[in-house]
Design a protein around this motif. Sequence first.
Motif, short mmCIF file in Angstrom:
data_model
loop_
_atom_site.label_atom_id
_atom_site.label_comp_id
_atom_site.label_asym_id
_atom_site.label_seq_id
_atom_site.Cartn_x
_atom_site.Cartn_y
_atom_site.Cartn_z
N GLY A 75 8.22 54.19 40.04
CA GLY A 75 8.80 53.50 41.09
C GLY A 75 10.14 52.91 40.63
N ALA A 76 10.58 54.25 40.26
CA ALA A 76 12.00 54.78 40.10
C ALA A 76 12.40 55.27 41.66
CB ALA A 76 12.86 55.81 39.30
N HIS A 77 13.78 55.22 41.70
CA HIS A 77 14.10 56.25 43.90
C HIS A 77 15.15 56.90 42.85
CE1 HIS A 77 12.57 53.22 46.86
NE2 HIS A 77 12.19 52.68 45.20
N LEU A 78 15.24 58.31 43.15
CA LEU A 78 15.39 59.72 43.53
C LEU A 78 16.02 59.21 44.60
CD1 LEU A 78 16.24 61.28 41.51
CD2 LEU A 78 14.82 62.78 42.21
N ASN A 79 18.00 60.17 45.21
CA ASN A 79 18.53 60.19 45.77
C ASN A 79 20.10 60.78 45.71
OD1 ASN A 79 17.64 57.21 46.44
ND2 ASN A 79 17.07 58.44 48.41
N TRP A 80 19.82 62.16 45.90
CA TRP A 80 21.21 62.96 46.26
C TRP A 80 22.48 62.14 46.73
CZ3 TRP A 80 21.29 67.05 43.94
CH2 TRP A 80 20.27 67.72 43.98
N ALA A 81 23.36 61.95 45.80
CA ALA A 81 24.90 60.79 45.65
C ALA A 81 25.84 61.71 45.86
CB ALA A 81 24.38 60.05 44.27
N ASN A 82 26.44 62.22 46.51
CA ASN A 82 27.37 63.10 46.35
C ASN A 82 28.29 62.50 46.85
OD1 ASN A 82 26.87 65.34 44.71
ND2 ASN A 82 25.99 66.32 47.15
N GLU A 83 28.22 61.27 47.61
CA GLU A 83 29.49 60.09 48.23
C GLU A 83 29.55 59.29 47.02
OE1 GLU A 83 26.30 60.28 48.64
OE2 GLU A 83 25.30 57.66 48.40
N LEU A 84 29.30 59.03 45.78
CA LEU A 84 29.11 58.96 44.89
C LEU A 84 30.29 59.17 43.52
CD1 LEU A 84 26.10 56.28 44.01
CD2 LEU A 84 28.14 55.37 45.61
N SER A 85 30.81 60.27 43.96
CA SER A 85 31.61 60.68 42.83
C SER A 85 31.89 61.93 43.29
CB SER A 85 30.47 61.96 41.90
OG SER A 85 31.53 62.34 40.76
N SER A 86 33.31 62.71 42.84
CA SER A 86 34.49 63.98 43.48
C SER A 86 32.84 64.88 42.51
CB SER A 86 35.20 63.72 42.97
OG SER A 86 35.64 63.32 41.15
N LYS A 87 32.38 64.67 42.03
CA LYS A 87 31.94 65.87 41.43
C LYS A 87 30.72 66.84 42.06
CE LYS A 87 32.02 63.81 36.78
NZ LYS A 87 33.20 64.51 36.27
N LEU A 102 23.99 58.35 37.53
CA LEU A 102 24.25 59.40 38.12
C LEU A 102 24.09 60.87 36.95
CD1 LEU A 102 27.52 58.44 39.95
CD2 LEU A 102 25.11 58.39 40.39
N LEU A 103 22.90 61.69 37.40
CA LEU A 103 22.87 63.14 36.80
C LEU A 103 23.76 64.36 37.41
CD1 LEU A 103 19.32 62.40 35.65
CD2 LEU A 103 21.21 62.31 34.11
N GLN A 104 24.31 65.67 37.14
CA GLN A 104 25.03 66.15 37.37
C GLN A 104 24.78 67.42 36.95
OE1 GLN A 104 28.03 68.02 36.46
NE2 GLN A 104 28.80 68.42 38.35
N SER A 105 25.18 68.48 37.60
CA SER A 105 25.21 69.49 36.92
C SER A 105 26.17 70.32 38.11
CB SER A 105 23.87 70.39 36.53
OG SER A 105 24.45 72.22 36.30
N GLU A 106 27.09 71.77 37.24
CA GLU A 106 28.04 72.85 38.12
C GLU A 106 26.76 73.82 38.91
OE1 GLU A 106 31.50 72.52 38.97
OE2 GLU A 106 31.14 70.52 37.72
N ASN A 107 25.78 74.02 38.04
CA ASN A 107 24.74 74.95 38.47
C ASN A 107 23.88 74.27 39.76
OD1 ASN A 107 22.38 76.44 38.17
ND2 ASN A 107 22.81 78.09 37.25
N ASP A 108 24.03 74.88 41.41
CA ASP A 108 23.03 74.06 41.95
C ASP A 108 21.58 74.43 42.04
OD1 ASP A 108 25.78 74.58 42.68
OD2 ASP A 108 25.83 76.78 44.63
#
Length: 128
Positions: A75-87, A102-108
């Motif tokens: 039931g989880a939701h997953l979305n790209w959220a680049n607007e929520l961070s400067s990262k 929020l989860l993030q990696s420098e590696n595309d």
Amino acid sequence: SSPDSEVGTPELEKAGLLNKTKIAEGGRKLRKNWSPSWVVLVGNSLVFFKDPKSQTPSSWKPGNSRPESSVDLRGAHLNWANELSSKKNVFKLRTVTGNEFLLQSENDIIIKEWYDTLKNVIDKLDRE
Ligand code: I3S
């Protein structure tokens, strides 16, 4: 098929180091606090471990360390959220209980692999 698959051993597994911050708990907004986290996908759960320095993908074993927290992907939701961070390369995971990460990696490539893998698990659970 192997005996393991017949007793329900999770098919999809993935582990790696991502930057993580929790931004909401039960729908209540939290202050960001980014830190590296060892993230492990086991079945329908995403499990977070502290102390990522002592971990590497090849050496990690489930008994090595105590999970910091665990997220049920049903039931989880997953979305790209680049607007929520400067990262760059940030996505948001929201659970049914209103916890948001929020989860993030420098590696595309790494972040895309995590996004696609989690999306697949969540979509599969939605169809059950
Ligand atoms: O969305 P925000 O509030 O700008 O997030 C930044 C802050 O949480 C900041 O902490 P303090 O304002 O408590 O010092 C963090 O250090 C930043 O990493 C947060 O922004 P990014 O853009 O990195 O997600």
